[in-house]
Write a protein that holds these residues in place. Sequence first.
Motif, PDB file in Angstrom:
ATOM      1  N   GLN A  58     -14.496   1.347 -16.646  1.00  0.00           N
ATOM      2  CA  GLN A  58     -14.248  -0.033 -16.236  1.00  0.00           C
ATOM      3  C   GLN A  58     -13.257  -0.082 -15.079  1.00  0.00           C
ATOM      4  O   GLN A  58     -13.417  -0.877 -14.147  1.00  0.00           O
ATOM      5  CB  GLN A  58     -13.729  -0.871 -17.409  1.00  0.00           C
ATOM      6  CG  GLN A  58     -13.484  -2.333 -17.033  1.00  0.00           C
ATOM      7  CD  GLN A  58     -13.168  -3.202 -18.224  1.00  0.00           C
ATOM      8  OE1 GLN A  58     -13.493  -2.850 -19.363  1.00  0.00           O
ATOM      9  NE2 GLN A  58     -12.532  -4.335 -18.001  1.00  0.00           N
ATOM     10  N   LEU A  59     -12.228   0.764 -15.135  1.00  0.00           N
ATOM     11  CA  LEU A  59     -11.277   0.812 -14.039  1.00  0.00           C
ATOM     12  C   LEU A  59     -11.965   1.255 -12.746  1.00  0.00           C
ATOM     13  O   LEU A  59     -11.647   0.760 -11.664  1.00  0.00           O
ATOM     14  CB  LEU A  59     -10.131   1.766 -14.377  1.00  0.00           C
ATOM     15  CG  LEU A  59      -9.211   1.327 -15.513  1.00  0.00           C
ATOM     16  CD1 LEU A  59      -8.163   2.406 -15.781  1.00  0.00           C
ATOM     17  CD2 LEU A  59      -8.530   0.003 -15.188  1.00  0.00           C
ATOM     18  N   LEU A  60     -12.901   2.187 -12.866  1.00  0.00           N
ATOM     19  CA  LEU A  60     -13.645   2.622 -11.690  1.00  0.00           C
ATOM     20  C   LEU A  60     -14.478   1.479 -11.119  1.00  0.00           C
ATOM     21  O   LEU A  60     -14.538   1.282  -9.905  1.00  0.00           O
ATOM     22  CB  LEU A  60     -14.544   3.803 -12.037  1.00  0.00           C
ATOM     23  CG  LEU A  60     -15.439   4.316 -10.901  1.00  0.00           C
ATOM     24  CD1 LEU A  60     -14.600   4.762  -9.713  1.00  0.00           C
ATOM     25  CD2 LEU A  60     -16.326   5.451 -11.378  1.00  0.00           C
ATOM     26  N   ALA A  61     -15.132   0.708 -11.992  1.00  0.00           N
ATOM     27  CA  ALA A  61     -15.915  -0.432 -11.530  1.00  0.00           C
ATOM     28  C   ALA A  61     -15.021  -1.459 -10.834  1.00  0.00           C
ATOM     29  O   ALA A  61     -15.360  -1.987  -9.762  1.00  0.00           O
ATOM     30  CB  ALA A  61     -16.651  -1.065 -12.706  1.00  0.00           C
ATOM     31  N   MET A  62     -13.870  -1.746 -11.433  1.00  0.00           N
ATOM     32  CA  MET A  62     -12.943  -2.701 -10.836  1.00  0.00           C
ATOM     33  C   MET A  62     -12.433  -2.197  -9.493  1.00  0.00           C
ATOM     34  O   MET A  62     -12.378  -2.939  -8.496  1.00  0.00           O
ATOM     35  CB  MET A  62     -11.778  -2.945 -11.793  1.00  0.00           C
ATOM     36  CG  MET A  62     -12.182  -3.660 -13.071  1.00  0.00           C
ATOM     37  SD  MET A  62     -10.913  -3.541 -14.400  1.00  0.00           S
ATOM     38  CE  MET A  62      -9.503  -4.315 -13.605  1.00  0.00           C
ATOM     39  N   SER A  63     -12.071  -0.908  -9.445  1.00  0.00           N
ATOM     40  CA  SER A  63     -11.585  -0.319  -8.199  1.00  0.00           C
ATOM     41  C   SER A  63     -12.666  -0.348  -7.125  1.00  0.00           C
ATOM     42  O   SER A  63     -12.380  -0.608  -5.947  1.00  0.00           O
ATOM     43  CB  SER A  63     -11.136   1.123  -8.455  1.00  0.00           C
ATOM     44  OG  SER A  63     -10.752   1.754  -7.267  1.00  0.00           O
ATOM     45  N   SER A  64     -13.916  -0.103  -7.525  1.00  0.00           N
ATOM     46  CA  SER A  64     -15.026  -0.114  -6.566  1.00  0.00           C
ATOM     47  C   SER A  64     -15.204  -1.494  -5.952  1.00  0.00           C
ATOM     48  O   SER A  64     -15.394  -1.625  -4.731  1.00  0.00           O
ATOM     49  CB  SER A  64     -16.321   0.324  -7.255  1.00  0.00           C
ATOM     50  OG  SER A  64     -16.215   1.639  -7.753  1.00  0.00           O
ATOM     51  N   LEU A  65     -15.153  -2.529  -6.778  1.00  0.00           N
ATOM     52  CA  LEU A  65     -15.334  -3.886  -6.264  1.00  0.00           C
ATOM     53  C   LEU A  65     -14.166  -4.291  -5.369  1.00  0.00           C
ATOM     54  O   LEU A  65     -14.364  -4.941  -4.331  1.00  0.00           O
ATOM     55  CB  LEU A  65     -15.491  -4.860  -7.431  1.00  0.00           C
ATOM     56  CG  LEU A  65     -16.746  -4.655  -8.281  1.00  0.00           C
ATOM     57  CD1 LEU A  65     -16.731  -5.580  -9.501  1.00  0.00           C
ATOM     58  CD2 LEU A  65     -18.010  -4.907  -7.450  1.00  0.00           C
ATOM     59  N   LEU A  66     -12.949  -3.914  -5.747  1.00  0.00           N
ATOM     60  CA  LEU A  66     -11.798  -4.203  -4.895  1.00  0.00           C
ATOM     61  C   LEU A  66     -11.879  -3.427  -3.578  1.00  0.00           C
ATOM     62  O   LEU A  66     -11.527  -3.952  -2.512  1.00  0.00           O
ATOM     63  CB  LEU A  66     -10.505  -3.846  -5.626  1.00  0.00           C
ATOM     64  CG  LEU A  66     -10.126  -4.754  -6.800  1.00  0.00           C
ATOM     65  CD1 LEU A  66      -8.967  -4.138  -7.597  1.00  0.00           C
ATOM     66  CD2 LEU A  66      -9.754  -6.153  -6.319  1.00  0.00           C
ATOM     67  N   CYS A  67     -12.359  -2.194  -3.664  1.00  0.00           N
ATOM     68  CA  CYS A  67     -12.534  -1.379  -2.461  1.00  0.00           C
ATOM     69  C   CYS A  67     -13.565  -2.017  -1.530  1.00  0.00           C
ATOM     70  O   CYS A  67     -13.386  -2.040  -0.304  1.00  0.00           O
ATOM     71  CB  CYS A  67     -12.960   0.031  -2.849  1.00  0.00           C
ATOM     72  SG  CYS A  67     -13.170   1.155  -1.463  1.00  0.00           S
ATOM     73  N   ALA A  68     -14.653  -2.541  -2.120  1.00  0.00           N
ATOM     74  CA  ALA A  68     -15.657  -3.235  -1.314  1.00  0.00           C
ATOM     75  C   ALA A  68     -15.041  -4.427  -0.597  1.00  0.00           C
ATOM     76  O   ALA A  68     -15.310  -4.685   0.582  1.00  0.00           O
ATOM     77  CB  ALA A  68     -16.820  -3.688  -2.199  1.00  0.00           C
ATOM     78  N   GLY A  69     -14.173  -5.168  -1.316  1.00  0.00           N
ATOM     79  CA  GLY A  69     -13.497  -6.299  -0.690  1.00  0.00           C
ATOM     80  C   GLY A  69     -12.615  -5.871   0.475  1.00  0.00           C
ATOM     81  O   GLY A  69     -12.605  -6.515   1.539  1.00  0.00           O
ATOM     82  N   ALA A  70     -11.879  -4.758   0.301  1.00  0.00           N
ATOM     83  CA  ALA A  70     -11.006  -4.263   1.372  1.00  0.00           C
ATOM     84  C   ALA A  70     -11.820  -3.831   2.587  1.00  0.00           C
ATOM     85  O   ALA A  70     -11.488  -4.168   3.738  1.00  0.00           O
ATOM     86  CB  ALA A  70     -10.167  -3.100   0.856  1.00  0.00           C
ATOM     87  N   LEU A  71     -12.906  -3.105   2.348  1.00  0.00           N
ATOM     88  CA  LEU A  71     -13.749  -2.668   3.461  1.00  0.00           C
ATOM     89  C   LEU A  71     -14.446  -3.851   4.123  1.00  0.00           C
ATOM     90  O   LEU A  71     -14.675  -3.847   5.336  1.00  0.00           O
ATOM     91  CB  LEU A  71     -14.776  -1.654   2.964  1.00  0.00           C
ATOM     92  CG  LEU A  71     -14.211  -0.285   2.583  1.00  0.00           C
ATOM     93  CD1 LEU A  71     -15.259   0.551   1.857  1.00  0.00           C
ATOM     94  CD2 LEU A  71     -13.708   0.458   3.821  1.00  0.00           C
ATOM     95  N   GLY A  72     -14.785  -4.869   3.317  1.00  0.00           N
ATOM     96  CA  GLY A  72     -15.380  -6.070   3.890  1.00  0.00           C
ATOM     97  C   GLY A  72     -14.430  -6.760   4.854  1.00  0.00           C
ATOM     98  O   GLY A  72     -14.840  -7.221   5.934  1.00  0.00           O
ATOM     99  N   LEU A  73     -13.152  -6.832   4.493  1.00  0.00           N
ATOM    100  CA  LEU A  73     -12.160  -7.442   5.384  1.00  0.00           C
ATOM    101  C   LEU A  73     -12.009  -6.626   6.668  1.00  0.00           C
ATOM    102  O   LEU A  73     -11.879  -7.189   7.763  1.00  0.00           O
ATOM    103  CB  LEU A  73     -10.811  -7.548   4.669  1.00  0.00           C
ATOM    104  CG  LEU A  73     -10.745  -8.562   3.519  1.00  0.00           C
ATOM    105  CD1 LEU A  73      -9.383  -8.470   2.816  1.00  0.00           C
ATOM    106  CD2 LEU A  73     -10.977  -9.981   4.029  1.00  0.00           C
ATOM    107  N   VAL A  74     -12.017  -5.294   6.534  1.00  0.00           N
ATOM    108  CA  VAL A  74     -11.926  -4.441   7.724  1.00  0.00           C
ATOM    109  C   VAL A  74     -13.139  -4.651   8.625  1.00  0.00           C
ATOM    110  O   VAL A  74     -13.012  -4.751   9.858  1.00  0.00           O
ATOM    111  CB  VAL A  74     -11.809  -2.965   7.319  1.00  0.00           C
ATOM    112  CG1 VAL A  74     -11.877  -2.059   8.545  1.00  0.00           C
ATOM    113  CG2 VAL A  74     -10.515  -2.717   6.568  1.00  0.00           C
ATOM    114  N   ALA A  75     -14.323  -4.733   8.017  1.00  0.00           N
ATOM    115  CA  ALA A  75     -15.537  -4.947   8.809  1.00  0.00           C
ATOM    116  C   ALA A  75     -15.496  -6.289   9.540  1.00  0.00           C
ATOM    117  O   ALA A  75     -15.924  -6.394  10.697  1.00  0.00           O
ATOM    118  CB  ALA A  75     -16.767  -4.870   7.902  1.00  0.00           C
ATOM    119  N   LEU A  76     -14.982  -7.319   8.870  1.00  0.00           N
ATOM    120  CA  LEU A  76     -14.838  -8.612   9.536  1.00  0.00           C
ATOM    121  C   LEU A  76     -13.893  -8.503  10.725  1.00  0.00           C
ATOM    122  O   LEU A  76     -14.144  -9.085  11.792  1.00  0.00           O
ATOM    123  CB  LEU A  76     -14.326  -9.662   8.549  1.00  0.00           C
ATOM    124  CG  LEU A  76     -15.310 -10.152   7.481  1.00  0.00           C
ATOM    125  CD1 LEU A  76     -14.595 -11.057   6.484  1.00  0.00           C
ATOM    126  CD2 LEU A  76     -16.473 -10.895   8.137  1.00  0.00           C
TER     127      LEU A  76
END
Length: 312
Positions: free
Chosen positions: A173-191
């Motif tokens: 579950q921690l991995l899933a949460m970390s993955s989604l947060l990581c996606a959010g961080a990379l999304g902000l960088v891409a923007l």
Amino acid sequence: MLIAGAALISTTGVLVRYADVPPTVSGFWRMAFGGLMLMGFLVLSRQWRPARWRDWWWMLFPAAFFAADLFLWHRSILSVGPGLATLLANFQVFLMALAGVWLHGERLGPRYLGGLVLAFAGLWLLVGMDWGAFSPEYRVGVALGLLTGVAYAAYMLSFRHAQRERSALPPAQLLAMSSLLCAGALGLVALGEGVSFAIPDMGSLSALLALGLVGQCLGWVLIARAMPQLKTSVVGLVLLLQPSLAFVQDVVLFQRSTLPLEWLGVVVSLAGIFLGTLKAASTTREVVVEAGVSTKPSGPAADTSPQQRPGE
């Protein structure tokens, strides 16, 4: 299971090339798809537990480090190819052994030092001899590959700290949460980069879905289930399949020109990484747990720590 898992995650560098999207965007979709797949599996299997805001807060740190890892590694892949980029990133095993010295006062014996010398001797055979002949982009790609190992070591250490000290949630579950947060961080960088999130065609979509499934889920489910049943030396040796197969795939699929001396460099580097893995394994059993899916319906996974890159 361990061989199958290592073989699966060896394909992730190739999938980044086939995704045919900017490197930050491929990282975003990989983590978004992988996080959602893993979350869906945990919800359907009733392993998902209510998470507090504090749990999400502490997972921000490993998410940020893994976002840096993918930001660097995907660019290294596009510059030097998936084979060399994966090999370079596996130098993180030496950093994990150093973490044992720093955190636990362990000593670095002849095995570690011999592995370090072999790994960098192999690297010199691969890229050092003709360093001046490489393009600036290629040289930057080599540096990014090595920096990837730094970011990944920081990810493992911060994930373990968050799991052991700050949260009672299961590792998956921690991995899933970390993955989604990581996606959010990379999304902000891409923007911030002004790049498009669009997936150009079905081939690209297939590669990105495979990245999420293999890189974040299936490969490490197999590895996490197999590791507790095997000796550390066997685990370290089998997981060398990942950088080895990644290099072979680079040669076969992308016609990477490789001289006999460079092949010798690959073998020597892998031998050094293996020795470093044996040292780092004993250290990281206390320092870090790789975020694999638990073999039990609830509770933490076994305190095991594969040393090659999971799903890179």
